[in-house]
Design a protein around this motif. Structure first.
Motif, PDB file in Angstrom:
ATOM      1  N   GLU A 340       0.827  -1.212   0.000  1.00 37.94           N
ATOM      2  CA  GLU A 340       0.000   0.000   0.000  1.00 37.94           C
ATOM      3  C   GLU A 340       0.859   1.258   0.000  1.00 37.94           C
ATOM      4  O   GLU A 340       0.564   2.224  -0.705  1.00 37.94           O
ATOM      5  CB  GLU A 340      -0.934   0.003   1.223  1.00 37.94           C
ATOM      6  N   ASP A 341       1.941   1.231   0.780  1.00 38.72           N
ATOM      7  CA  ASP A 341       2.804   2.414   0.833  1.00 38.72           C
ATOM      8  C   ASP A 341       3.459   2.685  -0.518  1.00 38.72           C
ATOM      9  O   ASP A 341       3.618   3.838  -0.925  1.00 38.72           O
ATOM     10  CB  ASP A 341       3.891   2.242   1.901  1.00 38.72           C
ATOM     11  N   VAL A 342       3.860   1.619  -1.187  1.00 40.06           N
ATOM     12  CA  VAL A 342       4.494   1.813  -2.497  1.00 40.06           C
ATOM     13  C   VAL A 342       3.469   2.320  -3.514  1.00 40.06           C
ATOM     14  O   VAL A 342       3.777   3.188  -4.336  1.00 40.06           O
ATOM     15  CB  VAL A 342       5.180   0.514  -2.971  1.00 40.06           C
ATOM     16  N   LEU A 343       2.254   1.811  -3.425  1.00 40.25           N
ATOM     17  CA  LEU A 343       1.214   2.313  -4.339  1.00 40.25           C
ATOM     18  C   LEU A 343       1.002   3.818  -4.139  1.00 40.25           C
ATOM     19  O   LEU A 343       0.890   4.574  -5.106  1.00 40.25           O
ATOM     20  CB  LEU A 343      -0.101   1.551  -4.133  1.00 40.25           C
ATOM     21  N   THR A 344       0.960   4.250  -2.890  1.00 39.40           N
ATOM     22  CA  THR A 344       0.790   5.691  -2.627  1.00 39.40           C
ATOM     23  C   THR A 344       2.005   6.476  -3.091  1.00 39.40           C
ATOM     24  O   THR A 344       1.880   7.562  -3.659  1.00 39.40           O
ATOM     25  CB  THR A 344       0.643   5.980  -1.114  1.00 39.40           C
ATOM     26  N   LEU A 345       3.176   5.928  -2.810  1.00 36.26           N
ATOM     27  CA  LEU A 345       4.407   6.611  -3.215  1.00 36.26           C
ATOM     28  C   LEU A 345       4.403   6.851  -4.727  1.00 36.26           C
ATOM     29  O   LEU A 345       4.682   7.951  -5.199  1.00 36.26           O
ATOM     30  CB  LEU A 345       5.621   5.764  -2.831  1.00 36.26           C
TER      31      LEU A 345
END
Ligand code: PHE
Ligand code: ZN
Length: 854
Positions: A340-345
């Motif tokens: 999820e964090d990479v998707l947001t990044l």
């Protein structure tokens, strides 16, 4: 309003403050139109600065009633940004400044300084709002002890620190910890508290309060639970305990950002506090948990150790985001959280880094610092800390942090201070790594492979494209986590971290039994764009067998992206059979975490496809992307209909609602299944889920699935009838319709909803739910006739007149304009120029459009 061309501030120009402040005593006589602020500030010359300076105090929009130094009144002449007392009038070894000013919180629509929201008084001082409250050296490297007296008939009067005493119509607070003015806060209102307590590891009993408006007291339980878990976690993982007798959180409806870490008195946008199963989605619960933790963690990383100047913003924000990411991983699932964090990044920071607003994690100059609370400073900043930890190892990471806290407690610090503790505790030189802080842009890594006579060679090349003001890029130190998989799905080489520190790195592996499948950048070990060509059966193998959960996900994502690219570029209407087969295998694997399956099942968003097509050298066509993404969803829905229907049944959560990861993951997969299914069953499953839903996650998810296929009108009316009185749910009602509107309907719908009686555009949440939602519907916003651009530009101009910070923030919807076709480019350029040419434009907005126009 702008009178002269605003001048940029440069990092290179930093000078230590000529005067330090020991103590500040403030008295507030609260009144909507005429609040009086009395200040007594003890100054002394800064031994670290050259002597003989004039005293310059920041102050904006203040009515100065009186001022004195050491009791002698003076006739100070304020200008537009503050006032100056000549050195000749200043006693040499320190003095007491006293002043009385008047301000009008009621007319403060910028939501910066002291303002009113829903009948209560509240403040927002970061970054430079304190100067709208009284005259002060408003800079983070001036840290002082504050004592505050509030006079008002309102029942609840709060400020930083510990309560001293109170009586009818007044209250006094004392904060023993020296702090910069940006952490000052005050609240006055008719509020109710949820109260609890926490005993710290050093035995301090802390009262915890969450203050809300009457009627909202039933919605604070989850936030309180998250707060207590955050406090315990920071003790266990970082050895950091809370340091006051009381911790207050206040929820306000009108707030420009998510929340604010004011010492002992965090102020929150109410959407990140208030939640019940019926009104908040799982994503809302997760945001509350994360932001409560984030603000709490700032008590050490931000408050006790703050920033020397605003260029160092990532020192506190990148670190605190990294800490909240670790916390969320511990509370929920590390694998899912990382994805999820990479998707947001990628969705936010890579997007920023690829366009005209690109800037380093530590910028070199700014006109308006509010424009630099960005995904780059926050999310990329967190990635840099993740890389540091990977490079020095977990134990030395902890040692570096211990050193940081011991050495710098009570100080205002720089990125250099931060890097130093890593060099010392990590035992290595990090001067090359430090380039990450100064160099903008997302590095691209190209991977090529060679297999000959049992020798496998992997070549990594790094390249960073120019960004505004930075034509040439130097090679970075990039940790690349690598593993090798055998074609039978077993791991041949467990994860090792390569350090790519020059333009090219070549590694060889001998004596391998067969040509391996390389799993590169495991765990997304660096914020880069990876180009690694694999056959689709190799991707399918990684999707099925990689031991690294992130790269399992990534293999599926790459397959999806490649399929969608092919559909867009060749205008075929269906993805490959092997992609669909891979999804089927995944869907049927009940050993896999439902949350993980939900993520893999979600196709790349339209904006992700536009960015990746552009990166691959094409001009993205928003309409074509929209059509092909739908076509892919339809093909998947038809091929997997029975599996999706089974999942929708199987993932039912019995209730009562539990916001924790396990059930949230099941709901995510259920909603995802129903969303795809809608493209085959005409929305039957979604409509049924909408009716049976006992929580907002499923209700909202089902309605959105219907909206996305052009249905859901009846459900929308029902939703409105039911929720019209709940302001946070009403934001969802506005937003969902626009977000999921078809390309030709999105603009007229936004226009229509912007005339709705409940479109309170001065409320930042509501503005984002309507105007912001259009920007988040790419095919709708990018209508080729330019009506979307025009509508958004009109509203940005209108908002700029009342709330520059919010307007400037929303203007970033235009940041991708240069990747579009020439027609759309010229339409957007015209709108940006129209905004730029507006005579009363704020400094915030002027800087944003100037940067975007480049
Ligand atoms: N410092 C806040 C945070 O990240 C964000 C913020 C910045 C809030 C500026 C308001 C104004 O936690
Ligand atoms: Zn923060």
């Amino acid at each position: 309003m702008r009178e002269t061309t605003p001048q940029p501030v440069f990092l290179a120009d930093y000078q230590p403050p000529p005067f330090l402040v020991d103590t500040v005593a403030l008295t507030f006589r609260l009144h909507p139109g005429r609040t009086q602020v009395l200040s007594e500030i003890r100054f002394r010359p800064n031994p670290a600065a050259t002597p003989g300076h004039d005293l310059r105090l920041d102050g904006e929009g203040l009515r100065l009633l009186s001022a004195s130094i050491d009791g002698k009144s003076l006739m100070a002449q304020p200008d537009a940004t503050g006032l100056t007392i000549p050195a000749a009038d200043l006693p040499e070894d320190g003095f007491l400044w006293q002043a009385e000013v008047e301000i009008a919180p009621e007319g403060n629509t910028a939501l910066e300084g002291l303002y009113m929201s829903g009948g209560m008084y509240c403040t927002q001082c970061e970054a430079e709002g304190f100067r709208k409250i009284t005259y002060y050296p408003d800079r983070p490297d001036v840290m002082a002890r504050f004592r505050v007296r509030i006079e008002s008939d309102l029942p609840v009067l709060l400020s930083n620190g510990n309560p001293v005493d109170s009586g009818p119509g007044w209250a006094e607070w004392d904060d023993p910890h020296p702090k910069p003015a940006y952490l000052f806060a005050l609240v006055g209102g008719d509020l109710v508290a949820t109260t609890d307590s926490f005993t710290t590891m050093d035995g301090r009993n802390v009262t915890l309060n969450i203050w809300v408006r009457h009627g909202d007291e039933g919605k604070t339980a989850y936030a309180m639970d998250a707060l207590k878990r955050s406090m315990a976690w920071d003790e266990q993982v970082y050895g950091r305990a809370y340091d006051l007798d009381i911790f207050n959180i206040v929820a306000v409806d009108d707030f420009n950002m998510g929340a604010m870490e004011n010492k002992g008195l965090n102020i929150f946008n109410s959407r990140y506090v208030l939640a019940t199963p019926e009104t908040a989605t799982d994503a809302d619960f997760a945001s509350i948990e994360r932001i409560i933790a984030h603000e709490y963690f700032h008590n050490w990383t931000g408050n006790r150790i703050t920033c020397r100047d605003w260029f160092q913003l990532s020192l506190k924000e990148g670190l605190t985001v990294f800490r909240d990411q670790q916390f969320m991983g511990d509370m929920r699932s590390h694998a899912v959280k990382r994805i999820e964090d990479v998707l947001t990044l990628r969705a936010r920071q890579f997007r920023e880094d690829a366009g005209p607003l690109a800037h380093p994690v530590r910028p070199e100059s700014y006109v308006e610092i509010n424009n630099f609370y960005t995904a780059t400073v926050y999310e990329k900043g967190a990635e840099l800390i993740r890389m540091l930890r990977l490079l020095v190892g977990e134990d030395r990471y902890r040692a570096a942090l211990d050193l940081y806290f011991i050495r710098h407690d009570g100080q205002a610090c720089t990125i250099e201070d931060w890097i130093s503790v890593f060099e010392e505790a990590g035992g290595r030189d990090l001067s090359q790594f430090k380039r990450w802080y100064g160099q903008a842009g997302t590095p691209r890594i190209d991977v090529t492979e060679d297999w000959q006579d049992g020798r496998y060679t992997l070549t990594l090349r790094q390249h960073t494209a120019p960004t505004p003001g930075q034509p040439l890029k130097e090679p970075l130190l990039i940790p690349v986590a690598l593993g090798l998989m055998g074609t039978d799905g077993r791991e041949i080489l467990p994860t090792q971290v390569l350090e790519l520190d020059s333009p090219t790195l070549r590694v060889t592996f001998d004596d391998l039994p067969e040509r391996p499948v390389a799993s590169v950048l495991r765990g997304f070990s660096a914020p880069v764009i990876l180009h690694h060509k694999l056959q689709s059966d190799e991707r399918a193998l990684l999707l099925a067998h990689d031991t690294d959960p992130f790269n399992r996900f990534e293999a599926g994502r790459s397959l999806a992206r490649e399929n969608l690219h092919a559909m867009v570029l060749q205008q075929t209407t269906a993805p490959d059979q092997n992609f669909i087969d891979a999804l089927r295998v995944l869907l049927r694997d009940d050993t896999l975490d439902p949350a993980f399956r939900a993520l893999v099942l979600r196709l790349p968003e339209q904006d992700d496809l536009a960015a990746s097509l552009h990166e691959a050298g094409h001009t993205p066509d928003p309409d074509m992307i929209y059509d092909m993404r739908r076509a892919a969803q339809t093909a998947i829905a038809r091929a997997l209909e029975p599996d999706l229907a089974r999942i929708a049944q199987q993932m039912e959560t019995p209730g009562p609602y539990d916001p924790a990861a396990r059930d949230a993951g099941r709901r995510a997969l259920r909603v995802q299944a129903v969303t795809i299914l809608a493209h085959a069953d005409g929305g039957t499953a979604a409509a049924a889920l909408f009716q049976s839903a006992y929580n907002m996650t499923e209700q909202m998810g089902a309605w959105a699935a219907l909206l996305a296929i052009g249905a859901g009108e009846q459900e929308g009316a029902e939703f409105y009838r039911h929720w019209a009185q709940d302001r946070l749910v009403l934001d969802k009602w506005f937003m969902a319709q626009i977000l999921h509107a078809s390309p030709d309907h999105a603009v007229p719908l936004t226009d229509e909803l912007s005339r709705h009686a409940r479109f309170d555009w001065k409320n930042p949440n509501r503005f984002r739910a309507v105007i912001g939602a259009l920007g988040a519907n790419p095919a709708g916003f990018h209508r080729s006739n330019g009506t979307g651009y025009q509508l958004v530009a009109d509203w940005l101009l209108r908002l700029d007149g009342v709330n520059p910070q919010a307007a400037a923030r929303n203007s970033a919807v235009f940041e991708t304009w240069r990747r579009l076709d020439t027609n759309r480019q010229s339409l957007i350029r015209a709108e940006l120029q129209r905004i730029a040419g507006n005579p009363g434009l704020s400094r915030d907005m002027a800087e944003m459009v100037a940067r975007m126009l480049g």
